[in-house]
Motif scaffolding. Structure first.
Motif, PDB file in Angstrom:
ATOM      1  N   SER A 441      -6.398   1.046  -6.619  1.00 11.78           N
ATOM      2  CA  SER A 441      -5.294   1.649  -7.365  1.00 11.78           C
ATOM      3  C   SER A 441      -5.190   1.029  -8.751  1.00 11.78           C
ATOM      4  N   ALA A 442      -4.816   1.838  -9.732  1.00  9.90           N
ATOM      5  CA  ALA A 442      -4.657   1.352 -11.101  1.00  9.90           C
ATOM      6  C   ALA A 442      -3.481   0.375 -11.184  1.00  9.90           C
ATOM      7  N   PRO A 443      -3.512  -0.583 -12.110  1.00  9.81           N
ATOM      8  CA  PRO A 443      -2.445  -1.598 -12.215  1.00  9.81           C
ATOM      9  C   PRO A 443      -1.060  -1.006 -12.416  1.00  9.81           C
ATOM     10  N   GLU A 444      -0.980   0.153 -13.100  1.00  8.70           N
ATOM     11  CA  GLU A 444       0.339   0.708 -13.412  1.00  8.70           C
ATOM     12  C   GLU A 444       1.138   1.077 -12.173  1.00  8.70           C
ATOM     13  N   TYR A 445       0.485   1.335 -11.043  1.00  7.59           N
ATOM     14  CA  TYR A 445       1.219   1.648  -9.817  1.00  7.59           C
ATOM     15  C   TYR A 445       1.993   0.423  -9.330  1.00  7.59           C
ATOM     16  N   ALA A 446       1.339  -0.731  -9.304  1.00  5.11           N
ATOM     17  CA  ALA A 446       1.999  -1.950  -8.838  1.00  5.11           C
ATOM     18  C   ALA A 446       3.107  -2.391  -9.786  1.00  5.11           C
ATOM     19  N   LEU A 447       2.938  -2.081 -11.090  1.00  2.29           N
ATOM     20  CA  LEU A 447       3.911  -2.525 -12.082  1.00  2.29           C
ATOM     21  C   LEU A 447       5.023  -1.518 -12.309  1.00  2.29           C
ATOM     22  N   GLY A 448       4.928  -0.349 -11.664  1.00  2.00           N
ATOM     23  CA  GLY A 448       5.981   0.659 -11.818  1.00  2.00           C
ATOM     24  C   GLY A 448       5.947   1.375 -13.142  1.00  2.00           C
ATOM     25  N   ASP A 449       4.811   1.368 -13.839  1.00  2.00           N
ATOM     26  CA  ASP A 449       4.686   2.062 -15.123  1.00  2.00           C
ATOM     27  C   ASP A 449       4.359   3.537 -14.895  1.00  2.00           C
ATOM     28  N   GLY A 450       4.369   4.309 -15.988  1.00  2.00           N
ATOM     29  CA  GLY A 450       4.008   5.713 -15.900  1.00  2.00           C
ATOM     30  C   GLY A 450       2.549   5.888 -15.500  1.00  2.00           C
ATOM     31  N   VAL A 451       2.279   6.954 -14.775  1.00  2.00           N
ATOM     32  CA  VAL A 451       0.917   7.235 -14.322  1.00  2.00           C
ATOM     33  C   VAL A 451       0.485   8.591 -14.832  1.00  2.00           C
ATOM     34  N   GLY A 452      -0.822   8.837 -14.805  1.00  3.94           N
ATOM     35  CA  GLY A 452      -1.375  10.104 -15.270  1.00  3.94           C
ATOM     36  C   GLY A 452      -2.825  10.225 -14.861  1.00  3.94           C
ATOM     37  N   LEU A 467     -19.292   1.189  -5.230  1.00  2.31           N
ATOM     38  CA  LEU A 467     -20.449   1.878  -4.665  1.00  2.31           C
ATOM     39  C   LEU A 467     -21.754   1.330  -5.236  1.00  2.31           C
ATOM     40  N   LEU A 468     -21.762   0.986  -6.522  1.00  2.94           N
ATOM     41  CA  LEU A 468     -22.982   0.518  -7.183  1.00  2.94           C
ATOM     42  C   LEU A 468     -23.255  -0.960  -6.954  1.00  2.94           C
ATOM     43  N   THR A 469     -22.177  -1.736  -6.686  1.00  7.24           N
ATOM     44  CA  THR A 469     -22.354  -3.189  -6.622  1.00  7.24           C
ATOM     45  C   THR A 469     -21.940  -3.809  -5.296  1.00  7.24           C
ATOM     46  N   GLY A 470     -21.092  -3.126  -4.531  1.00  5.91           N
ATOM     47  CA  GLY A 470     -20.551  -3.722  -3.311  1.00  5.91           C
ATOM     48  C   GLY A 470     -19.430  -4.696  -3.599  1.00  5.91           C
ATOM     49  N   GLU A 471     -19.002  -4.778  -4.850  1.00 11.67           N
ATOM     50  CA  GLU A 471     -17.953  -5.709  -5.261  1.00 11.67           C
ATOM     51  C   GLU A 471     -16.822  -4.952  -5.954  1.00 11.67           C
ATOM     52  N   LEU A 472     -15.766  -5.695  -6.323  1.00 10.87           N
ATOM     53  CA  LEU A 472     -14.661  -5.133  -7.093  1.00 10.87           C
ATOM     54  C   LEU A 472     -14.736  -5.655  -8.522  1.00 10.87           C
ATOM     55  N   PRO A 473     -14.231  -4.894  -9.493  1.00 12.05           N
ATOM     56  CA  PRO A 473     -14.400  -5.299 -10.899  1.00 12.05           C
ATOM     57  C   PRO A 473     -13.567  -6.503 -11.311  1.00 12.05           C
ATOM     58  N   TYR A 474     -12.523  -6.843 -10.531  1.00  7.62           N
ATOM     59  CA  TYR A 474     -11.662  -7.975 -10.876  1.00  7.62           C
ATOM     60  C   TYR A 474     -11.494  -8.880  -9.657  1.00  7.62           C
ATOM     61  N   VAL A 475     -11.369 -10.178  -9.902  1.00  7.62           N
ATOM     62  CA  VAL A 475     -11.117 -11.123  -8.817  1.00  7.62           C
ATOM     63  C   VAL A 475      -9.722 -10.886  -8.260  1.00  7.62           C
ATOM     64  N   LEU A 476      -8.748 -10.737  -9.160  1.00  6.38           N
ATOM     65  CA  LEU A 476      -7.382 -10.404  -8.757  1.00  6.38           C
ATOM     66  C   LEU A 476      -7.262  -8.884  -8.738  1.00  6.38           C
ATOM     67  N   THR A 477      -7.100  -8.314  -7.539  1.00  8.48           N
ATOM     68  CA  THR A 477      -7.025  -6.851  -7.455  1.00  8.48           C
ATOM     69  C   THR A 477      -5.701  -6.376  -8.035  1.00  8.48           C
ATOM     70  N   PRO A 478      -5.713  -5.238  -8.764  1.00 12.08           N
ATOM     71  CA  PRO A 478      -4.511  -4.743  -9.439  1.00 12.08           C
ATOM     72  C   PRO A 478      -3.324  -4.513  -8.512  1.00 12.08           C
ATOM     73  N   ASN A 479      -3.562  -4.202  -7.231  1.00  6.17           N
ATOM     74  CA  ASN A 479      -2.427  -3.954  -6.338  1.00  6.17           C
ATOM     75  C   ASN A 479      -1.681  -5.246  -5.971  1.00  6.17           C
ATOM     76  N   ARG A 480      -2.223  -6.406  -6.432  1.00  4.57           N
ATOM     77  CA  ARG A 480      -1.551  -7.689  -6.185  1.00  4.57           C
ATOM     78  C   ARG A 480      -0.724  -8.134  -7.393  1.00  4.57           C
ATOM     79  N   LEU A 481      -0.689  -7.345  -8.444  1.00  3.86           N
ATOM     80  CA  LEU A 481       0.040  -7.725  -9.642  1.00  3.86           C
ATOM     81  C   LEU A 481       1.540  -7.741  -9.379  1.00  3.86           C
ATOM     82  N   LEU A 482       2.217  -8.723  -9.979  1.00  6.61           N
ATOM     83  CA  LEU A 482       3.662  -8.837  -9.819  1.00  6.61           C
ATOM     84  C   LEU A 482       4.411  -8.553 -11.114  1.00  6.61           C
ATOM     85  N   SER A 483       3.775  -8.811 -12.253  1.00 11.23           N
ATOM     86  CA  SER A 483       4.423  -8.583 -13.548  1.00 11.23           C
ATOM     87  C   SER A 483       3.363  -8.248 -14.582  1.00 11.23           C
ATOM     88  N   HIS A 484       3.828  -7.804 -15.770  1.00  8.26           N
ATOM     89  CA  HIS A 484       2.890  -7.421 -16.828  1.00  8.26           C
ATOM     90  C   HIS A 484       2.095  -8.627 -17.336  1.00  8.26           C
TER      91      HIS A 484
END
Length: 575
Positions: A441-452, A467-484
């Motif tokens: 999920s994009a970071p804006e969902y966890a932060l309550g920002d506008g989506v599109g 799919l190409l790497t078997g990994e995620l692009p960030y160590v901290l996944t965006p759905n774990r964000l608490l603030s901006h």
């Protein structure tokens, strides 16, 4: 006992000897009982100016387009929401098409009246005319939107005239016996209000004959005054019966169909035998079923039996079926029609013989980069098909993507899908909280920002990256964000560090699509798809070969030049 629906009668008349030369168009549609209960009946009239070379096409298109799209809107949308969204979409199309026409355009005045229960909803654009005859009282319900230019009157605020739309909306209580007249601006200056009342009341039981009398009288008056009356048209709609007043309750939103009980393999519902339970969640139940009559295998999706009638997911449930019906793409699962009427709230989809993308990746760890890019491109086309219909998926991740036995990708789950214009809808945040975010999920969902659309772009790019790497692009996944401030901790990990076969260009495209700031991603998904569709390694390899070729060519000519210089020196020495 309350009557299920209202009853209407209507009549029409054109003066023009050849209907194909008429610049006006009108129609009345009274659908079957179920759709009548949800959407009501529609009466529409349109008119275009005589100088418009596309007048006939504009008039017909506006009427046919509105009727087709209005009755295809979700059942739980109210009349005003459905009609205004259809008119806005129709206006955008007409306006954009008119920009490519040298003479004329898809511009027309339009009046729409939707009759539902004991009310009439009037939507008006331009200068078409709508009147109501109640007893001896004859009243104009529409407003004339006209502009005077050089002594001529032209319609304003018409459909297709501008990129934005200004709609007159009125909610009108109706009574049994009300008669509504729809006509065009051409009738101005011919008939008086007393003429309308007299000609309609002369024999109100035959509305076609009443329309013929109006047309004949208007044409005669126009002829007496020295101008043509070949463009007159009249449409009458009479309210014959009204349903008894009834209270609304949440169940009415879903046609009073009950939620199916918990089902197990071997049990039947509406002639559908449960073969397998595919999913049980707090919001829904998904079953593989077989139609006992046609032998077709399908997927049945129903709300969870524990949900209350006021649950946000339940209100959203019918939108899911509408999404599947509206999007036509080989990469989006298709809705199936049941062989008998439904007694419970559910919908049917095609059964895709295959596995999820997650399962596919586990079974094919040695799949080539080209195979993975092919899957990514198919998934991109599915997301594009949704975006072309102004729909956001919001739950793009490997478990919602199916791959059939032929390698075709099918996007299958629409639990969080909704219209892009509805981003501010009061239930959307609650709905997403119920379904839950995921690591893509994009970071804006966890932060309550506008989506599109760019939020879907992020989830799509994150899924492709995985799919190409078997990994995620960030160590901290965006759905774990608490603030901006946590956005600063999102540091992109180059996909090439996990898969060196990925080109620099593709890695840069993924990095941009996965930018934590929504505004910095690609404006259009097609830009990312272009990077994915580049033939594997061709660009980088081509540059390398070209460089190697240039180097070899340079060395060759350096050798030739050195040999010629040697010959020149020898010739000097031998003189």
């Amino acid at each position: 006992m309350a009557r299920a629906q209202l009853l209407l009668s209507y009549g029409q008349a054109f003066v023009a000897p050849e209907r194909r030369k008429h610049r006006s168009s009108m129609s009345v549609r009274m659908p079957e009982a179920v759709l009548m209960q949800a959407k009501g009946a529609c009466a529409v009239i349109s008119d275009s100016i005589s100088s418009n070379t596309l007048a006939k096409q504009a008039g017909d298109l506006s009427v046919r387009g509105f009727l087709a799209d209005y009755f295809s809107t979700p059942d739980h949308w109210d009349v005003k929401t459905s009609a205004t969204r259809v008119l806005s979409s129709l206006n955008s199309w007409c306006y954009s098409q008119s920009q490519h026409v040298m003479a004329g355009g898809f511009v027309s005045s339009l009046s729409v009246m939707v009759y539902r229960r004991r009310e009439a909803h009037l939507f008006h654009l331009g200068d078409t005319l709508v009147f109501r005859l109640r007893g001896a009282e004859f009243e104009q319900l529409s407003r004339d939107h006209v502009t005077d230019l050089g002594g001529y009157r032209y319609p304003s605020r018409a459909l297709g005239m501008d990129g934005t739309l200004d709609i007159d909306y009125s909610l009108i209580p109706v009574k049994q016996g009300d008669i509504f007249l729809f006509t065009t601006q051409a009738v101005r200056g011919t008939l008086l209000p007393s003429d309308y009342v007299r000609l309609i009341r002369q024999d109100a039981s035959d509305l076609d004959a009443a329309c013929e009398r109006l047309a004949s009288e208007a044409a005669a008056r126009a002829s007496e005054r020295g101008y043509g009356g070949e463009q007159f048209c009249f449409q009458l709609v009479r309210v014959d019966e009204l349903p008894e007043e009834e209270e609304d309750h949440p169940g009415k939103l879903y046609g009073d169909l009950p939620i199916p009980p918990e089902l197990s393999p071997g049990e039947r519902i509406d002639g559908l035998e449960i073969q397998e339970v595919l999913s049980r969640t707090a919001q829904s139940r998904v079953y593989r079923v077989r139609d006992v009559h046609s032998e077709r295998e399908m997927v049945l999706k129903a709300p969870s039996p524990e949900l209350s009638l006021r649950n946000a997911y339940l209100e959203h449930f019918l939108l899911q079926q509408w999404v599947v019906e509206r999007v036509k793409s080989p990469f989006v699962v298709k809705v199936m029609e049941p062989s008998r009427s439904r007694r419970y709230l559910y919908y049917l989809m095609e059964h895709v013989e295959g596995e999820t993308l997650n399962q596919w990746a586990q079974r094919h760890p040695q799949a080539s980069l080209q195979q993975r890019l092919d899957i990514a491109n198919q998934l991109g086309k599915a997301v594009q098909a949704l975006h072309h219909r102004d729909l956001l998926h919001q739950q793009i991740h490997p478990d919602n993507i199916l791959i059939d036995s032929h390698g075709k990708v099918v996007l299958a789950d629409f639990s969080a899908c909704h219209m892009r214009e509805l981003e501010g809808h009061r239930h959307s945040a609650e709905l997403l909280r119920q379904i839950g975010f995921n690591e893509h999920s994009a970071p804006e969902y966890a932060l309550g920002d506008g989506v599109g659309r760019r939020s879907d772009q992020y989830a799509f790019a994150s899924t492709v990256y995985w799919l190409l790497t078997g990994e995620l692009p960030y160590v901290l996944t965006p759905n774990r964000l608490l603030s901006h401030t946590d956005l600063e901790q999102l540091s992109y990990r180059s996909s090439r560090s996990f898969n060196p076969e990925i080109s620099l260009e593709l890695d840069e495209a993924l990095r941009r699509a996965l930018d934590p700031q929504r505004a910095l991603r690609f404006r259009r998904l097609s830009e990312l798809l272009h990077a994915l569709s580049l033939p594997l390694g061709r660009k980088g390899t081509g540059q390398k070969v070209e460089g190697e070729g240039s180097s070899e060519s340079r060395r060759f000519w350096q050798g030739v030049a050195g040999f010629l210089l040697l010959l020149l020196v020898l010739s000097w020495l031998l003189r």
